[in-house]
Design a protein around this motif. Sequence first.
Motif, PDB file in Angstrom:
ATOM      1  N   LYS A 125       3.108   2.071  12.321  1.00 34.56           N
ATOM      2  CA  LYS A 125       3.668   3.427  12.333  1.00 34.56           C
ATOM      3  C   LYS A 125       2.739   4.403  11.617  1.00 34.56           C
ATOM      4  CE  LYS A 125       8.660   2.745  12.700  1.00 34.56           C
ATOM      5  NZ  LYS A 125       8.899   1.311  12.777  1.00 34.56           N
ATOM      6  N   LYS A 126       2.492   5.538  12.272  1.00 36.68           N
ATOM      7  CA  LYS A 126       1.594   6.560  11.736  1.00 36.68           C
ATOM      8  C   LYS A 126       2.040   7.015  10.347  1.00 36.68           C
ATOM      9  CE  LYS A 126      -0.771  10.748  13.320  1.00 36.68           C
ATOM     10  NZ  LYS A 126      -0.374  11.916  12.529  1.00 36.68           N
ATOM     11  N   GLU A 127       3.358   7.191  10.169  1.00 39.30           N
ATOM     12  CA  GLU A 127       3.832   7.693   8.866  1.00 39.30           C
ATOM     13  C   GLU A 127       3.602   6.674   7.748  1.00 39.30           C
ATOM     14  OE1 GLU A 127       7.688   6.607  11.190  1.00 39.30           O
ATOM     15  OE2 GLU A 127       5.676   7.378  11.617  1.00 39.30           O
ATOM     16  N   HIS A 128       3.574   5.387   8.091  1.00 44.23           N
ATOM     17  CA  HIS A 128       3.289   4.358   7.082  1.00 44.23           C
ATOM     18  C   HIS A 128       1.816   4.382   6.682  1.00 44.23           C
ATOM     19  CE1 HIS A 128       7.060   1.800   8.259  1.00 44.23           C
ATOM     20  NE2 HIS A 128       7.349   2.968   7.693  1.00 44.23           N
ATOM     21  N   ARG A 129       0.960   4.638   7.672  1.00 51.16           N
ATOM     22  CA  ARG A 129      -0.467   4.743   7.351  1.00 51.16           C
ATOM     23  C   ARG A 129      -0.727   6.009   6.533  1.00 51.16           C
ATOM     24  NH1 ARG A 129      -0.619   3.426  12.737  1.00 51.16           N
ATOM     25  NH2 ARG A 129      -1.561   5.417  13.391  1.00 51.16           N
ATOM     26  N   SER A 182       0.779  -1.236   0.000  1.00 56.67           N
ATOM     27  CA  SER A 182       0.000   0.000   0.000  1.00 56.67           C
ATOM     28  C   SER A 182       0.813   1.290   0.000  1.00 56.67           C
ATOM     29  CB  SER A 182      -0.925  -0.002   1.223  1.00 56.67           C
ATOM     30  OG  SER A 182      -0.153  -0.067   2.415  1.00 56.67           O
ATOM     31  N   ARG A 183       2.079   1.228   0.468  1.00 61.72           N
ATOM     32  CA  ARG A 183       2.848   2.473   0.571  1.00 61.72           C
ATOM     33  C   ARG A 183       3.460   2.904  -0.750  1.00 61.72           C
ATOM     34  NH1 ARG A 183       6.007   0.176   5.692  1.00 61.72           N
ATOM     35  NH2 ARG A 183       5.597  -1.671   4.426  1.00 61.72           N
ATOM     36  N   ILE A 205      -9.986   0.384  -2.446  1.00 64.79           N
ATOM     37  CA  ILE A 205     -10.382  -0.313  -1.215  1.00 64.79           C
ATOM     38  C   ILE A 205      -9.112  -0.642  -0.434  1.00 64.79           C
ATOM     39  CG2 ILE A 205     -11.506  -2.380  -0.287  1.00 64.79           C
ATOM     40  CD1 ILE A 205     -13.205  -2.461  -2.877  1.00 64.79           C
ATOM     41  N   LEU A 206      -9.029  -0.144   0.796  1.00 64.74           N
ATOM     42  CA  LEU A 206      -7.882  -0.455   1.668  1.00 64.74           C
ATOM     43  C   LEU A 206      -8.370  -1.485   2.681  1.00 64.74           C
ATOM     44  CD1 LEU A 206      -6.556   3.169   2.372  1.00 64.74           C
ATOM     45  CD2 LEU A 206      -5.613   1.501   0.749  1.00 64.74           C
ATOM     46  N   HIS A 207      -8.228  -2.740   2.302  1.00 65.02           N
ATOM     47  CA  HIS A 207      -8.811  -3.792   3.129  1.00 65.02           C
ATOM     48  C   HIS A 207      -7.708  -4.591   3.798  1.00 65.02           C
ATOM     49  CE1 HIS A 207     -12.770  -6.229   3.355  1.00 65.02           C
ATOM     50  NE2 HIS A 207     -12.164  -6.128   4.509  1.00 65.02           N
ATOM     51  N   GLY A 208      -7.048  -3.990   4.772  1.00 57.32           N
ATOM     52  CA  GLY A 208      -5.949  -4.707   5.427  1.00 57.32           C
ATOM     53  C   GLY A 208      -4.772  -3.813   5.758  1.00 57.32           C
ATOM     54  N   PRO A 209      -4.366  -2.927   4.815  1.00 62.40           N
ATOM     55  CA  PRO A 209      -3.173  -2.127   5.100  1.00 62.40           C
ATOM     56  C   PRO A 209      -3.244  -1.338   6.416  1.00 62.40           C
ATOM     57  CG  PRO A 209      -3.807  -1.850   2.816  1.00 62.40           C
ATOM     58  CD  PRO A 209      -4.878  -2.668   3.456  1.00 62.40           C
ATOM     59  N   LEU A 210      -4.389  -0.771   6.720  1.00 61.18           N
ATOM     60  CA  LEU A 210      -4.462   0.065   7.931  1.00 61.18           C
ATOM     61  C   LEU A 210      -4.398  -0.781   9.196  1.00 61.18           C
ATOM     62  CD1 LEU A 210      -7.205   2.632   6.805  1.00 61.18           C
ATOM     63  CD2 LEU A 210      -4.720   2.901   6.710  1.00 61.18           C
ATOM     64  N   TYR A 211      -4.769  -2.075   9.095  1.00 61.39           N
ATOM     65  CA  TYR A 211      -4.650  -2.968  10.260  1.00 61.39           C
ATOM     66  C   TYR A 211      -3.188  -3.168  10.619  1.00 61.39           C
ATOM     67  CZ  TYR A 211      -9.137  -5.327   8.908  1.00 61.39           C
ATOM     68  OH  TYR A 211     -10.411  -5.653   8.564  1.00 61.39           O
ATOM     69  N   HIS A 212      -2.390  -3.348   9.562  1.00 59.81           N
ATOM     70  CA  HIS A 212      -1.060  -3.907   9.788  1.00 59.81           C
ATOM     71  C   HIS A 212       0.069  -2.897   9.854  1.00 59.81           C
ATOM     72  CE1 HIS A 212      -2.042  -8.046  10.128  1.00 59.81           C
ATOM     73  NE2 HIS A 212      -2.588  -8.147   8.925  1.00 59.81           N
ATOM     74  N   LEU A 213      -0.231  -1.633   9.637  1.00 61.95           N
ATOM     75  CA  LEU A 213       0.847  -0.640   9.686  1.00 61.95           C
ATOM     76  C   LEU A 213       0.812   0.075  11.036  1.00 61.95           C
ATOM     77  CD1 LEU A 213       0.463   0.659   6.033  1.00 61.95           C
ATOM     78  CD2 LEU A 213       2.285  -0.801   6.916  1.00 61.95           C
ATOM     79  N   THR A 242       0.225   5.323   2.999  1.00 59.50           N
ATOM     80  CA  THR A 242      -0.808   4.468   2.393  1.00 59.50           C
ATOM     81  C   THR A 242      -1.997   5.299   1.935  1.00 59.50           C
ATOM     82  OG1 THR A 242      -0.163   2.497   3.617  1.00 59.50           O
ATOM     83  CG2 THR A 242      -2.475   2.624   2.960  1.00 59.50           C
ATOM     84  N   ILE A 243      -2.450   6.196   2.801  1.00 60.41           N
ATOM     85  CA  ILE A 243      -3.615   7.022   2.472  1.00 60.41           C
ATOM     86  C   ILE A 243      -3.276   8.006   1.351  1.00 60.41           C
ATOM     87  CG2 ILE A 243      -5.267   8.720   3.373  1.00 60.41           C
ATOM     88  CD1 ILE A 243      -4.980   7.197   6.128  1.00 60.41           C
TER      89      ILE A 243
END
Length: 279
Positions: free
Chosen positions: A127-131, A103-104, A117-125, A134-135
Motif C-alpha cells: 500500500k502506497k500510504e504504508h510506504r 518501519s511505519r 537504511i531501509l533494506h526491505g520495508p519498501l519491498y514488502h509494503l 515508512t519514508i
Amino acid sequence: MNHKQLISRNIELFYNKVSEETRLNKGMGVFEFERVKSLIEKYISSSTLKIIDVGGGTGKYSEWLAKKGHQVYLVEPVPKHIKLAEDRASKLKNKFSVQLGESRKLEFKNNFADLVILHGPLYHLQKKEHRELTISEAKRVLKSDGIILGFAINYTASTLVGLLNGLIHKNSFFKMCKEELTTGIHNPPDDFPWLLAEAYYHKPEQLKDEFINQGLTHINTYAIEGMAWLDKEYFTNMLNNKKQKTLLELIKITENDSYLLPFSPHMMIAVKKQTTYGK
C-alpha cells in the motif's frame, strides 16, 4: 506476543520457511552482499555515525557497520531474524542494538540518526500510504543533512527472469508479471510457492517520487546488479576473476544510467534531509 500487526502473516511465513541467514552466503547472495556494502560505503564517513538498519534481517549489514565502529540500531519485524541478530550482536565488541519493530512506527526520537537504511520495508509494503509512512518515519528520526538509503525491487524483475528461463510461457507466472508491470503489486502464484512473498515492485521514477514527495532531496539512484546478470553464464563468470572484472566494470559504468535501471532486479536510492531554515 502478537506479531500480527507488525508484519503480514504471509511475509512472516515466507521468512520462516526460507533462510535469510544463508541467502547472502551463496549464489547471487554473495555478490549482492559485497555490492550493497560498496554502495553503502559511498555514504559512510570515517567518523562514528548513528545508523538505523530498518528491516535489517539477521544483522549481516549491522554487524559489518558495527565492526567499522558505528553505533548501529537494527529494527526487524520477524522474530526468527531477531533471535539470529541478537546472537550475532552478542559476539561483537562493539555490539549493535536489536529491536522487534517495523518501519511505519520507529521507536526513536526525532533527529536521532545520521543514516537510515531501509533494506526491505519498501519491498514488502504494497500500500502506497504504508510506504509513505515508512519514508516519513525515516525522515523524522533523521538529523538534518542525514541520508536515507532505500532499497527497492524493479517492476521488471520477474518478467526478465521469466524471459531468460522460459517461465514467461506459464500462465500463472505471466499473469503475475502483467500485474507487476502494470500495478507494481507482486503476489506469488500458488504453483510458485518459492517466489518472494507478497511485495511491491517499483518503477525507478516512482521510487524517486515517493521520497521527493516527502520533502527529501534526491542524490542518486543506483542499479545493484545492473544489466550484468543478463550474462547467460552469470554465476559461473562471477567466479572467474577475469570475467568478473568485466561484469563489475559494466555495472560500474551503467549504475546511474536511468535508461538501463529497469534491467537491474534491485536498486538503491540515496536521499538527503536538507536543513530548512526558519522552521
